[in-house]
Every structure is written in C-alpha cells, then in structure tokens.
Write a protein that holds these residues in place. Structure first.
Motif, PDB file in Angstrom:
ATOM      1  N   GLY A  86      -7.470   3.567  65.183  1.00  0.00           N
ATOM      2  CA  GLY A  86      -8.074   2.243  64.984  1.00  0.00           C
ATOM      3  C   GLY A  86      -7.442   1.510  63.805  1.00  0.00           C
ATOM      4  N   VAL A  87      -7.211   2.227  62.719  1.00  0.00           N
ATOM      5  CA  VAL A  87      -6.577   1.607  61.547  1.00  0.00           C
ATOM      6  C   VAL A  87      -5.168   1.151  61.900  1.00  0.00           C
ATOM      7  CG1 VAL A  87      -5.746   2.039  59.200  1.00  0.00           C
ATOM      8  CG2 VAL A  87      -7.987   2.902  59.919  1.00  0.00           C
ATOM      9  N   LEU A  88      -4.453   2.006  62.648  1.00  0.00           N
ATOM     10  CA  LEU A  88      -3.088   1.643  63.059  1.00  0.00           C
ATOM     11  C   LEU A  88      -3.102   0.380  63.919  1.00  0.00           C
ATOM     12  CD1 LEU A  88      -0.028   2.268  63.511  1.00  0.00           C
ATOM     13  CD2 LEU A  88      -0.752   3.588  65.520  1.00  0.00           C
ATOM     14  N   LEU A  89      -3.966   0.364  64.933  1.00  0.00           N
ATOM     15  CA  LEU A  89      -4.004  -0.777  65.852  1.00  0.00           C
ATOM     16  C   LEU A  89      -4.384  -2.056  65.112  1.00  0.00           C
ATOM     17  CD1 LEU A  89      -5.705   1.121  68.809  1.00  0.00           C
ATOM     18  CD2 LEU A  89      -3.411   0.100  68.854  1.00  0.00           C
ATOM     19  N   HIS A  90      -5.240  -1.931  64.128  1.00  0.00           N
ATOM     20  CA  HIS A  90      -5.596  -3.102  63.311  1.00  0.00           C
ATOM     21  C   HIS A  90      -4.360  -3.650  62.611  1.00  0.00           C
ATOM     22  CE1 HIS A  90      -7.916  -4.829  59.651  1.00  0.00           C
ATOM     23  NE2 HIS A  90      -7.672  -5.771  60.532  1.00  0.00           N
ATOM     24  N   ARG A  91      -3.594  -2.742  62.031  1.00  0.00           N
ATOM     25  CA  ARG A  91      -2.396  -3.193  61.327  1.00  0.00           C
ATOM     26  C   ARG A  91      -1.368  -3.771  62.292  1.00  0.00           C
ATOM     27  NH1 ARG A  91      -1.391   1.403  56.691  1.00  0.00           N
ATOM     28  NH2 ARG A  91      -3.527   1.425  55.936  1.00  0.00           N
ATOM     29  N   MET A  92      -1.404  -3.306  63.541  1.00  0.00           N
ATOM     30  CA  MET A  92      -0.474  -3.838  64.541  1.00  0.00           C
ATOM     31  C   MET A  92      -0.984  -5.158  65.124  1.00  0.00           C
ATOM     32  SD  MET A  92       0.436  -0.239  66.475  1.00  0.00           S
ATOM     33  CE  MET A  92       1.726  -0.862  67.547  1.00  0.00           C
ATOM     34  N   GLY A  93      -2.173  -5.564  64.719  1.00  0.00           N
ATOM     35  CA  GLY A  93      -2.723  -6.828  65.211  1.00  0.00           C
ATOM     36  C   GLY A  93      -3.409  -6.730  66.554  1.00  0.00           C
ATOM     37  N   GLU A  94      -3.576  -5.523  67.045  1.00  0.00           N
ATOM     38  CA  GLU A  94      -4.240  -5.332  68.348  1.00  0.00           C
ATOM     39  C   GLU A  94      -5.739  -5.131  68.085  1.00  0.00           C
ATOM     40  OE1 GLU A  94      -2.143  -2.272  70.478  1.00  0.00           O
ATOM     41  OE2 GLU A  94      -0.210  -3.196  70.048  1.00  0.00           O
ATOM     42  N   LEU A  95      -6.403  -6.241  67.843  1.00  0.00           N
ATOM     43  CA  LEU A  95      -7.761  -6.186  67.322  1.00  0.00           C
ATOM     44  C   LEU A  95      -8.769  -5.598  68.310  1.00  0.00           C
ATOM     45  CD1 LEU A  95      -7.926  -9.618  65.432  1.00  0.00           C
ATOM     46  CD2 LEU A  95      -7.318  -7.357  64.545  1.00  0.00           C
ATOM     47  N   ALA A  96      -8.669  -6.007  69.562  1.00  0.00           N
ATOM     48  CA  ALA A  96      -9.656  -5.522  70.542  1.00  0.00           C
ATOM     49  C   ALA A  96      -9.551  -4.013  70.706  1.00  0.00           C
ATOM     50  CB  ALA A  96      -9.462  -6.233  71.876  1.00  0.00           C
ATOM     51  N   ALA A 104     -15.750   3.837  69.091  1.00  0.00           N
ATOM     52  CA  ALA A 104     -15.881   5.195  69.641  1.00  0.00           C
ATOM     53  C   ALA A 104     -16.053   6.210  68.517  1.00  0.00           C
ATOM     54  CB  ALA A 104     -14.647   5.526  70.484  1.00  0.00           C
ATOM     55  N   PHE A 105     -15.269   6.052  67.458  1.00  0.00           N
ATOM     56  CA  PHE A 105     -15.352   6.992  66.343  1.00  0.00           C
ATOM     57  C   PHE A 105     -16.725   6.914  65.670  1.00  0.00           C
ATOM     58  CE2 PHE A 105     -14.769   8.316  61.949  1.00  0.00           C
ATOM     59  CZ  PHE A 105     -14.057   9.498  62.094  1.00  0.00           C
ATOM     60  N   LEU A 106     -17.180   5.681  65.437  1.00  0.00           N
ATOM     61  CA  LEU A 106     -18.472   5.516  64.751  1.00  0.00           C
ATOM     62  C   LEU A 106     -19.648   5.909  65.635  1.00  0.00           C
ATOM     63  CD1 LEU A 106     -17.635   2.275  62.769  1.00  0.00           C
ATOM     64  CD2 LEU A 106     -18.423   4.423  61.759  1.00  0.00           C
ATOM     65  N   ALA A 107     -19.467   5.892  66.945  1.00  0.00           N
ATOM     66  CA  ALA A 107     -20.540   6.382  67.815  1.00  0.00           C
ATOM     67  C   ALA A 107     -20.765   7.874  67.571  1.00  0.00           C
ATOM     68  CB  ALA A 107     -20.175   6.133  69.282  1.00  0.00           C
ATOM     69  N   ARG A 108     -19.680   8.606  67.262  1.00  0.00           N
ATOM     70  CA  ARG A 108     -19.801  10.037  66.959  1.00  0.00           C
ATOM     71  C   ARG A 108     -20.158  10.251  65.489  1.00  0.00           C
ATOM     72  NH1 ARG A 108     -16.586  14.909  68.221  1.00  0.00           N
ATOM     73  NH2 ARG A 108     -16.061  14.002  70.227  1.00  0.00           N
ATOM     74  N   PHE A 109     -19.563   9.447  64.602  1.00  0.00           N
ATOM     75  CA  PHE A 109     -19.753   9.631  63.146  1.00  0.00           C
ATOM     76  C   PHE A 109     -20.252   8.319  62.532  1.00  0.00           C
ATOM     77  CE2 PHE A 109     -16.107  12.255  64.506  1.00  0.00           C
ATOM     78  CZ  PHE A 109     -16.629  13.524  64.282  1.00  0.00           C
ATOM     79  N   PRO A 110     -21.523   7.996  62.744  1.00  0.00           N
ATOM     80  CA  PRO A 110     -22.000   6.658  62.357  1.00  0.00           C
ATOM     81  C   PRO A 110     -22.046   6.399  60.854  1.00  0.00           C
ATOM     82  CG  PRO A 110     -23.819   8.029  63.157  1.00  0.00           C
ATOM     83  CD  PRO A 110     -22.559   8.789  63.422  1.00  0.00           C
ATOM     84  N   ARG A 111     -21.958   7.436  60.038  1.00  0.00           N
ATOM     85  CA  ARG A 111     -22.050   7.243  58.588  1.00  0.00           C
ATOM     86  C   ARG A 111     -20.711   7.500  57.896  1.00  0.00           C
ATOM     87  NH1 ARG A 111     -26.961   7.301  56.236  1.00  0.00           N
ATOM     88  NH2 ARG A 111     -26.328   8.646  54.526  1.00  0.00           N
ATOM     89  N   GLN A 114     -15.230   5.287  55.509  1.00  0.00           N
ATOM     90  CA  GLN A 114     -13.942   4.613  55.720  1.00  0.00           C
ATOM     91  C   GLN A 114     -13.892   3.916  57.086  1.00  0.00           C
ATOM     92  OE1 GLN A 114     -14.107   7.815  54.401  1.00  0.00           O
ATOM     93  NE2 GLN A 114     -13.679   7.067  52.332  1.00  0.00           N
ATOM     94  N   ALA A 115     -14.534   4.543  58.098  1.00  0.00           N
ATOM     95  CA  ALA A 115     -14.536   3.909  59.424  1.00  0.00           C
ATOM     96  C   ALA A 115     -15.400   2.651  59.424  1.00  0.00           C
ATOM     97  CB  ALA A 115     -15.042   4.904  60.471  1.00  0.00           C
ATOM     98  N   LEU A 116     -16.506   2.689  58.702  1.00  0.00           N
ATOM     99  CA  LEU A 116     -17.338   1.488  58.595  1.00  0.00           C
ATOM    100  C   LEU A 116     -16.569   0.360  57.909  1.00  0.00           C
ATOM    101  CD1 LEU A 116     -20.693   3.196  57.577  1.00  0.00           C
ATOM    102  CD2 LEU A 116     -20.358   1.776  59.618  1.00  0.00           C
ATOM    103  N   GLU A 117     -15.846   0.725  56.874  1.00  0.00           N
ATOM    104  CA  GLU A 117     -15.058  -0.287  56.163  1.00  0.00           C
ATOM    105  C   GLU A 117     -13.958  -0.835  57.074  1.00  0.00           C
ATOM    106  OE1 GLU A 117     -12.717   1.131  52.890  1.00  0.00           O
ATOM    107  OE2 GLU A 117     -12.940  -0.751  51.803  1.00  0.00           O
ATOM    108  N   ALA A 134     -22.528  -6.639  58.385  1.00  0.00           N
ATOM    109  CA  ALA A 134     -23.395  -5.480  58.658  1.00  0.00           C
ATOM    110  C   ALA A 134     -22.657  -4.172  58.374  1.00  0.00           C
ATOM    111  CB  ALA A 134     -23.872  -5.520  60.101  1.00  0.00           C
ATOM    112  N   ASP A 135     -21.383  -4.108  58.779  1.00  0.00           N
ATOM    113  CA  ASP A 135     -20.624  -2.876  58.539  1.00  0.00           C
ATOM    114  C   ASP A 135     -20.378  -2.656  57.051  1.00  0.00           C
ATOM    115  OD1 ASP A 135     -20.533  -1.896  61.064  1.00  0.00           O
ATOM    116  OD2 ASP A 135     -18.534  -2.649  61.535  1.00  0.00           O
ATOM    117  N   TYR A 136     -20.083  -3.734  56.328  1.00  0.00           N
ATOM    118  CA  TYR A 136     -19.907  -3.563  54.887  1.00  0.00           C
ATOM    119  C   TYR A 136     -21.210  -3.077  54.243  1.00  0.00           C
ATOM    120  CZ  TYR A 136     -15.210  -5.380  54.157  1.00  0.00           C
ATOM    121  OH  TYR A 136     -13.855  -5.531  54.124  1.00  0.00           O
ATOM    122  N   ARG A 137     -22.332  -3.653  54.690  1.00  0.00           N
ATOM    123  CA  ARG A 137     -23.605  -3.206  54.123  1.00  0.00           C
ATOM    124  C   ARG A 137     -23.826  -1.719  54.408  1.00  0.00           C
ATOM    125  NH1 ARG A 137     -27.250  -8.456  55.698  1.00  0.00           N
ATOM    126  NH2 ARG A 137     -27.397  -9.301  53.608  1.00  0.00           N
ATOM    127  N   ALA A 138     -23.520  -1.329  55.645  1.00  0.00           N
ATOM    128  CA  ALA A 138     -23.678   0.089  56.000  1.00  0.00           C
ATOM    129  C   ALA A 138     -22.739   0.959  55.167  1.00  0.00           C
ATOM    130  CB  ALA A 138     -23.405   0.283  57.489  1.00  0.00           C
TER     131      ALA A 138
END
Lengths: 287, 525
Positions: A86-96, A104-111, A114-117, A134-138
């Motif tokens: 996800g971090v890689l795709l963000h940097r590549m500009g592939e936002l969706a 998917a990652f946060l569904a397994r590891f909601p807390r 770094q993934a929330l950020e 909301a994600d920053y608050r979390a």
C-alpha cells in the motif's frame, strides 16, 4: 572448532557493541547486496523479499519493489505484505489500489499505527478529508507517545488536501494541544492556518495563548505587535514594540536579536504609515 | 517493561556506603531521584520500600517531630515509581527531606538534602552554579563473556564508572555540592533496561542523585537494540554475524524500544518511566510537549536537553524540535545557556565520525546554526568514548575538511585558535563580531570507558581506531582519557573543566560575560 569460531565471532561482535555501530549503518545498496545473499541462501523465505522491497521502494526503484512484494505474496500470507504494498502504490500514485491494500491490512490489524497513518495520507490525496482526519485520530489514539512533530506533519497533510483541509488541520492541531499541552510547535502552525483563512483575530488570540509558555519574550511581543497591527490595533502594537525594545536592551546581543530589531524598525514604519493613513481618512481621530 | 515494584524488603548495598532512609520497620527505597528542582518546588521520586509519603524541612531536626506538617502523599508513576511534589519551598535554601513518616523513630538521614535555586537570573547564594556532567557512563552493566576471550582483550569495563566518579569526588573535596547532574546519554549499557539503569546508574551515583537534580538526554543505548549484521564491518560475508545489538536502533519511535528478550513485553524505553522531565515548562523553559526534549532554568543557567536519538531521525519531528528550540532560546534570559544531546556534531571518535553518521550530521547542520544565532554558550555530547573540546566556534556546518580556523573559530593575537585559557579566555560577546555568536562544543563520552589506540586493519572498520582518530580540526584538544566534566557558572564567568580518574584537571576553558570592548555588561536584575 566451528563452535569455537562462532563463540569467537560472537565475542568480537560483543566487543564492538560498546563502541556503538549505531551510526555506521550500511548504505541502501549494501543492504540490498546483503539481502540478495540472504535470498540466494533462503529463496523460500518471504521476509527477505519484503525487506528488499522496502529498500528498493525507499530508493525509488518502484518496479523492483513491486516484484519483490508480489513474490512475497506468493510465498506467504498476502495480507502481511499489504501494508508495504500500500505504501509503495501510494508513492507510485496508484491511489485506489493503495487504498484497497491498506483497507485489507487494517481489516486484519485495525490498530496498526503506521498503516493508519499511511491510509490517512492516501485518503488525503484522494480528497477524502473525513477519512483522513478519522485515520489520523485513530493513529494518535493508538500511539502511546505521540510527538509534536507528528501532529504538525498530520496537520500539514490535511491542510494540503485538494478540497481544502484547513478546518481539519486546525482540529488536528487543537487535539494535539489537548493531548500534549500548549506548545509553540503546534500553536504556531495553527496561527499560520488562521491567517491563511483570513481570521487574523483568531490568529492573535492563539498567539496570546502562548504568552505564558513563551515567557512574554521580546520575540513574542514583536509577533504580537505584528498581529495587533493586522487587526488595526495600532496603539497596542506600538506599545508592544516599545516593550520589546526595552526587553532587548537588557539582553546580550545575538544575531537573532539583531534581526528582531530590524523587524521592530520595519513594524514601526508600518505603524507610522497606518497612523498617517488613519489620520488622513478620519481627520481628528487619534488612534 | 520490567518493573521491580513489589520487590519488598530488597536491601541493596550501595557502593559508596551511603545510608538510606529507613526505620527498622521500613524497607529502603532502592532508588531516589530529584527532578524539576525549582525555586519553590521539587519532584522527589523513589522506588521500593514501604513509604508512601515524603516530608521536608529546612534542616534535618524537624523531621524527627511526630506531627511535622510539611509532608505530602506519594502518587504512583510508571515503572513502579512513587513521586511527591514538594512545594512552597523557600528559594535558594537547603532543603532536607525524609521518605516516610516523620517522628522520633524516623531514620532521618542528614545526607538527604538539596538546594533550591534563586527565583530569578542569579547564581545560588554561594555565587556559583556547580554542575557535574557524565557521558556514556553506563558501563557497569556491559555484558560479561562466558567463556572470556582469553586473548588479553577486555570486553567489559568493571569499576571504571566508579573510578571516574571517584576522580570527581577527589577533585571536588571541600568544594560545594552539585546543583545539576547532567547525563549525556548511554548511561545504562547495553539496552537501557530498567535493571541496567539500576546497576549502572542508581547504584553508582547514589550520593550525588539524592542531593542534585538529574538532567538526562537520550543516547542510542537508551533505546534498546535491533538485529544487526556486523559481518561486513569485520570482513566477514554478509549474514554471518547477524545478532541483536544494543545501541543500534535508528527508529524515531520510542515505542520501538526492544531489549532483545523475548520473555519481556516491551512498552517503550525505561528512560521515560524513570525520569519525570519538564515537558510543560514546569522548570522554567518553554513547553515542548514531550519528555524527549525539554529545557529548564536553574539560577543563572538555562539547560536545554535535545533528542538526537529519536526526534532527530524523523524530518517532521526534527523540524518541530528545531522550531521549539528557537522559541525556547528566544525566551531565555539567563546568563548562561548549556545544551546537551548525545550525538556530537564534531567528533572523530572510534566508530563515531561526525563526517559519516547521519545523527551527528543532522545535529550539526540543523541545530548548530540555531546555537550560533541564539546565544548558546556551551554544548556537551557523548557517544564517542573520549574527550574532545572545540575552539570557540561559529558557522561551521560542513564536513571536517571544510573547517577553516580563521573563518570558524575565535583566534588569538597570533592568528591561532584561541584556547579559552588564561589570557585567551573567551568573551561571551565575541571581540570579533561584537555579538554572542560563538559556542564551545565538548565531547565527554568517556565517563565509563575510554577508547584506546587500536589501528584498523582492513577490512575491519569497527572496534578499531581509524587514521584520523581524535583529529577533528575543530577541536583544540582531544584526549583518550576517562573522566567527567565540571562546569562552574558564576555571574561573571563560566569555566568548564575535564577531570580525570585521579581528580586532575586535564583541560579547562573559561567564557567571560560582558563586552570585551565596552567592559562588563550591567546586571539584569
């Protein structure tokens, strides 16, 4: 003999610990070479592909990183790779795609902080300020010891959202000050945001809230004089500058204080100009 | 995180033979710490023992009165510590304290006392703020090897931190008590665990820390360790020497602290539990919002503790720390400004080269210009296990090869770098620039061990001395000697001395307040 050698090597390593190799980290290319060797030795271990992909990603070699992450997904649980992908795709500009991976990652590891950020940043770039906030608050809720710089960084990101995130950014900074206390690192960016949205009155109020924290320093007085001038409180601005000059006269000369004197002179000229303008537009009115 | 709470009647034999507060019925605290000592208040912190309150008085005798009223209940803090805020204290006075209940049976220890500072920018009533500084002192807990190498190479440093302390005590005999005890990081090897802090710090300096405020900073060994591949540094193939090493973390997140023990739950560094640092400006500095960096005033001295280990590893955190520093120094009106952090901006130590290490380069590039601009007087760091002391510097942010004495240092009459000694005493208002824009940088990381000449033989690059070891051109003096630093700050001058294990002064410099052309500055108060 081999056992002796291992003990001896371990001993050498311990010898070096006190010397502290902390700063002598290998370069990214050296790390890749080592990971190449590790992958040759254990080609079935997905962890080394993830590690190499992280380094490749940080070097900006995105396609190599993507190949490593895909190989790791084939060898192990794909969800465990989803954050890095996800971090890689963000940097590549592939936002969706980045958003889907992080969802998917946060569904397994909601807390996972770094993934929330990371998802907050993706949502920001997608123009989804509500999810981003909301994600920053979390993220801050699960972070045991958030740093002032983290709040500033989050606020900057929110403020740069395509749909205009100044309100969200101010909310973030204020929440930071509730958690960490009234600190200049958070209040000063908030003052800039207030100015950006044309609320000089609120910018002044925020600056005044720092009076105790900053010990009413000469610099704070000059900042306040400038803010007072913006809301047309010319006489108050003038008296603040006089107080700042008196304070500076009692302190050792530094380059910062020399610059502050130059600022004072510039503000005094502005005040004089404002007085002239005021008296010419309203004859007899003394500011 | 390890907690020793509930250790009951544990009684430690304190190495200096200092008696602790205790009655026959009360167990002794295993550690005592003074924090945030201001003109009218102080935090008294301890762990272990039965006491759940503390009392104070202007002398020891009143603490033996049954109904002595100046007592306060303790609150529990992280790591199993107890803490009492002693408030309504008189400024610039000696304060005696008792951990436990007052009364005729109370074992009042006359050694348990400290000195509050005056309420404003003045030195204490004896005219001097007396500061002791140790760096990389935590060697008492360096790991023993079993079996030992047997080749004559010592891998541990037993007793060396005590030797350094003894050197200081020898030097300090008959002189004034310590007001501030500054720690430059790496004060509990190798991982900064609570147990290591106990043995390498609390059991080494008990008589100091029960009467002087401790002002620490975070070193790399406060932050646990990581898996690290040492092989390439020793000439072995990659992957052959991957091992958990204390001091190798480069994460900016304190929650990343890891002691390498799979049986413990890691929950941040014990450092942040042990110390109660003034993140909200409680001690006179500007609120930082984090205990990772902070500042405080003590009499005529302003002390800033920066975080070169964590905040410095992240761009936004580093910038926030720099922004805070500008505000803090802008609000500072004390005679003297001392900054401490672990990673030295100028050093050619063994394995720690400020031309190479990111943490050192970032501290130099981002923070030394702020020091120059805002009147910082002296900076102390550790990390390198030697003593290195700079000229009176300004404007040098590049590599050592770009250092130019004439451009970056105060010169003497002959055009050499001024020594800061005798006729070459530095002036706070520099004679050249006529402003306060110069700083002396000191590396004092030899308070637990000192690196020795051991030339590197390729391909080995770690655990040995490179050809330019201790040869940074910004330094006036570099010594491979164990020792500590004593700073004395009076109204007129600040003197910094490097004291060896025998109590001898191996280096010293003095900065004098006032304009060397106009004469002494008038007092502010």
């Amino acid at each position: 003999m081999i056992r002796f050698l291992i003990i001896r090597l371990a001993a050498i390593s311990l010898l070096l610990v006190p010397a502290g190799p902390a700063g002598s980290h290998p370069s990214a290319l050296e790390r890749i070479e080592r990971l190449d060797a590790a992958i040759r030795a254990h080609p079935e271990d997905p962890a080394n592909y993830v590690r190499r992909g992280q380094v490749e990603r940080d070097l900006g070699r995105f396609e190599r990183a993507r190949r490593d992450f895909e190989q790791a997904e084939r060898l192990g649980d794909p969800i465990l790779v989803a954050y890095d992908r996800g971090v890689l795709l963000h940097r590549m500009g592939e936002l969706a795609q980045a958003r889907r991976a992080l969802d998917a990652f946060l569904a397994r590891f909601p807390r996972h902080p770094q993934a929330l950020e990371a998802r907050a940043q993706v949502a920001r770039d997608q123009g989804d300020s509500a999810t981003s906030l909301a994600d920053y608050r979390a993220y801050f809720a699960v972070h045991a010891s958030p740093h002032p710089g983290d709040y500033v960084s989050a606020a900057k990101m929110l403020a740069s959202a395509p749909d205009g995130g100044v309100e969200s950014a101010l909310t973030m900074l204020d929440e930071g000050m509730v958690r960490l206390g009234q600190t200049p690192q958070l209040q000063r960016p908030a003052i800039e945001l207030e100015r950006r949205r044309g609320r000089d009155d609120l910018a002044l109020a925020r600056l005044e809230s720092l009076a105790t924290s900053l010990g009413e320093s000469a610099e704070w007085k000059v900042d306040r004089a400038e803010a007072l001038l913006r809301v047309a409180r010319i006489a108050d601005a003038s008296s603040q500058l006089e107080a700042a000059k008196l304070q500076l006269d009692r302190l050792a000369a530094t380059r910062a204080r020399q610059r502050l004197r130059v600022r004072i002179e510039a503000l005094e000229r502005e005040i004089e100009a404002a007085r002239i303008a005021s008296s010419s537009s309203k004859p007899g009115d003394v500011p | 995180m390890r907690s020793l709470q509930g250790s009951g009647m544990r009684v430690l034999t304190w190495m200096a033979g200092v008696a602790l507060v205790a009655t026959a019925a009360q167990a002794e605290p295993e550690r005592i710490l003074l924090q945030q000592v201001g003109p009218t208040s102080a935090l008294l912190k301890w762990r272990g023992g039965d006491a759940d309150q503390a009392c104070w008085a202007r002398s020891a005798a009143p603490l033996r009165k049954r109904n002595w009223p100046l007592c306060a209940p303790a609150v529990e803090t992280e790591g199993g510590h107890k803490q009492v805020l002693l408030d309504s204290l008189p400024p610039d006075k000696e304060i005696h304290y008792l951990i436990g209940e007052p009364g005729p049976q109370a074992a009042v220890d006359p050694a348990l006392h400290f000195r509050t500072p005056p309420p404003n920018n003045k030195p204490p009533r004896d005219g001097n703020t007396h500061i002791w500084i140790v760096g990389d002192s935590g060697t008492a807990t360096e790991r023993q090897l079993n079996p030992p190498l047997g080749d004559g190479v010592s891998l541990t440093h037993p007793g060396e931190a005590l030797e350094v302390k003894q050197g200081f005590l020898t030097y300090n005999q008959g002189k004034e008590p310590v007001d501030l005890f500054l720690l430059l990081g790496d004060n509990a090897y190798l991982d900064g665990t609570d147990a290591q802090w106990q043995k390498a710090f609390f059991e080494i300096y008990p008589e100091i820390i029960q009467s002087a405020q401790v002002v620490p900073t975070i070193g790399n060994h406060e932050m646990g360790g990581t898996l690290f591949d040492l092989g390439p540094f020793l000439g072995f193939p990659p992957g052959r020497l991957i091992t958990f090493l204390g001091g190798t973390s480069s994460s900016p997140d304190p929650q990343s602290w890891d002691d390498g023990d799979p049986n413990t739950v890691d929950d941040g560094p014990p450092y942040l539990d042990i110390f109660s640092l003034p993140s909200n400006g409680e001690a006179g500095g500007v609120a930082s919002g984090t205990e990772q960096y902070y500042s405080l005033d003590y009499g005529n001295v302003h002390v800033v503790s920066l975080d070169s280990q964590l905040s410095n590893r992240d761009d936004s955190q580093r910038q926030a720390m720099a922004d805070w520093l500008v505000d803090d120094l802008s609000a500072n009106d004390r005679d003297w400004t001392i900054v401490i952090f672990h990673h030295p901006p100028y050093s050619k130590g063994e394995n720690h080269d400020s031309d190479v290490e990111d943490a050192e380069i970032d501290m130099r590039e981002v923070f030394t210009p702020i020091f120059d601009e805002h009147g910082v007087d002296v900076v102390y760091s550790g990390h390198s296990h030697s003593y290195e002391r700079s000229y009176y510097l300004t404007g040098h942010t590049g590599l050592s090869t770009s250092f130019d004495l004439a451009t970056h240092a105060e010169l003497d009459a002959d055009g050499n770098g001024a020594s800061g000694q005798d006729a070459e005493t530095y002036a706070q208002i520099s004679a050249g620039s006529r402003i306060d824009d110069k700083v002396v940088y000191t590396v004092a990381g030899s308070s637990g061990k000192a690196d020795e000449l051991n030339p590197c033989v390729p391909p080995r690059t770690l655990g040995c001395t490179p050809p330019d070891w201790l040869m940074h051109p910004a330094h006036f003096v570099s010594l491979p000697e164990k020792g500590s630093v004593v700073v004395d700050a009076s109204r007129k001058e600040l003197t910094s001395r490097f004291i060896d294990v025998h109590g001898d002064v191996l280096d010293a410099f003095t900065i004098r307040r006032g304009d060397p052309v106009k004469g002494p500055r008038r007092d502010r108060d």
